[in-house]
Design an enzyme around this catalytic site. Structure first.
Site, short mmCIF file in Angstrom:
data_model
loop_
_atom_site.label_atom_id
_atom_site.label_comp_id
_atom_site.label_asym_id
_atom_site.label_seq_id
_atom_site.Cartn_x
_atom_site.Cartn_y
_atom_site.Cartn_z
N LYS A 1 0.85 -1.20 0.00
CA LYS A 1 0.00 0.00 0.00
C LYS A 1 0.87 1.24 0.00
O LYS A 1 1.97 1.23 0.53
CB LYS A 1 -0.85 0.04 1.26
N SER B 1 5.89 6.22 -0.07
CA SER B 1 7.20 5.55 0.00
C SER B 1 7.63 5.22 1.43
O SER B 1 8.82 5.22 1.74
CB SER B 1 8.30 6.41 -0.65
N ARG B 2 6.67 4.99 2.31
CA ARG B 2 6.96 4.67 3.73
C ARG B 2 7.66 5.80 4.48
O ARG B 2 8.22 5.60 5.55
CB ARG B 2 7.83 3.40 3.85
N LEU B 3 7.64 7.01 3.89
CA LEU B 3 8.30 8.15 4.55
C LEU B 3 7.24 8.93 5.33
O LEU B 3 6.93 10.09 5.04
CB LEU B 3 9.03 9.02 3.52
#
Ligand SMILES: Cc1cc2nc3c(=O)[nH]c(=O)nc-3n(C[C@H](O)[C@H](O)[C@H](O)COP(=O)(O)O)c2cc1C
Length: 215
Positions: free
Chosen positions: A13, A193-195
């Site tokens: 996701k 981007s998981r940031l």
């Protein structure tokens, strides 16, 4: 075998709904209220449900379960429960608890660390009175967290209690509220981007300071 479990590794996701910057609120209570209002106005399911984690002091076993936030009063998060339940036994030995609100539709979670203690009897009385009769009787019927021989046993108890309280149901002495006084909040906003954005408010010597932490 579950085809869904087997596919989890390929499920990636991405979060892109919102962003969060350090100036998003003056203090954690204002931030909590803003996010809670947004969760309600955007019709998130069960917005006031949170995972409450406690620890058994002897075994060091942590345990989590969902409860309902019923009030945020005097900077204290209030929920109601059975004072003889497993969670209550944990809290009586150590009031250190963790709360987790998760609103997937907003890609947000809030983690709170705090100390739980019983609220005043008159406050529990007032809330108990406002509950529907069926929930009042239910509170009497359940020896929460203890072994129950059968469903039938519980239902028999319910009939006996309905006869015992033909009119008003008084609050069971073993049932009431806990208030959690927080000393740390983390507001988490999913980002691409998981940031992710993570802003922490921490109470140090009675002053709230805030900082960003890595995703
Ligand atoms: C949506 C939801 C809301 C719940 N709300 C409460 C609550 O407000 N108080 C409560 O004691 N249990 C509530 N429960 C049940 C608890 O999750 C748990 O099963 C129960 O309190 C016993 O926990 P314990 O054995 O760890 O003490 C709720 C469960 C769900 C799924």
């Amino acid at each position: 075998m579950s085809e869904h479990l087997d596919r989890l590794r390929d499920d990636h996701k991405d979060f892109a709904l919102n962003a969060l910057n350090e100036a998003f609120a003056k203090n954690p209570f204002e931030a909590f209220q803003n996010w809670f209002d947004k969760a309600c106005s955007s019709q998130q399911p069960e917005p006031n449900a949170f995972a409450l984690s406690t620890t058994n002091k002897e075994t060091q076993q942590p345990s989590s379960r969902i409860v309902y936030l019923k009030e945020l009063k005097n900077k204290s998060f209030v929920f109601y429960t059975n004072y003889e339940s497993d969670k209550a036994k944990d809290i009586e030995k150590s009031g250190n608890v963790s709360l987790l609100f998760f609103w997937p539709g907003l890609q947000r979670q809030i983690r709170i660390h705090g100390v739980a203690s019983k609220i005043a009897l008159y406050e529990s009385d007032a809330y108990f009175k406002s509950r529907p009769r069926s929930s009042q009787i239910g509170a009497w019927a359940s020896d929460q967290s203890r072994i129950l021989g059968s469903r039938e046993e519980l239902e028999d108890k319910l009939s006996a209690l309905n006869a015992r309280f033909p009119e008003q149901v008084e609050r069971p002495p073993f049932w009431g509220g806990y208030g959690i006084a927080p000393h740390q909040f983390e507001f988490w906003q999913g980002r691409p981007s998981r940031l992710h954005d993570r802003i922490v408010f921490e109470k140090v010597k009675n002053v709230w300071k805030s900082y960003r932490i890595n995703p």
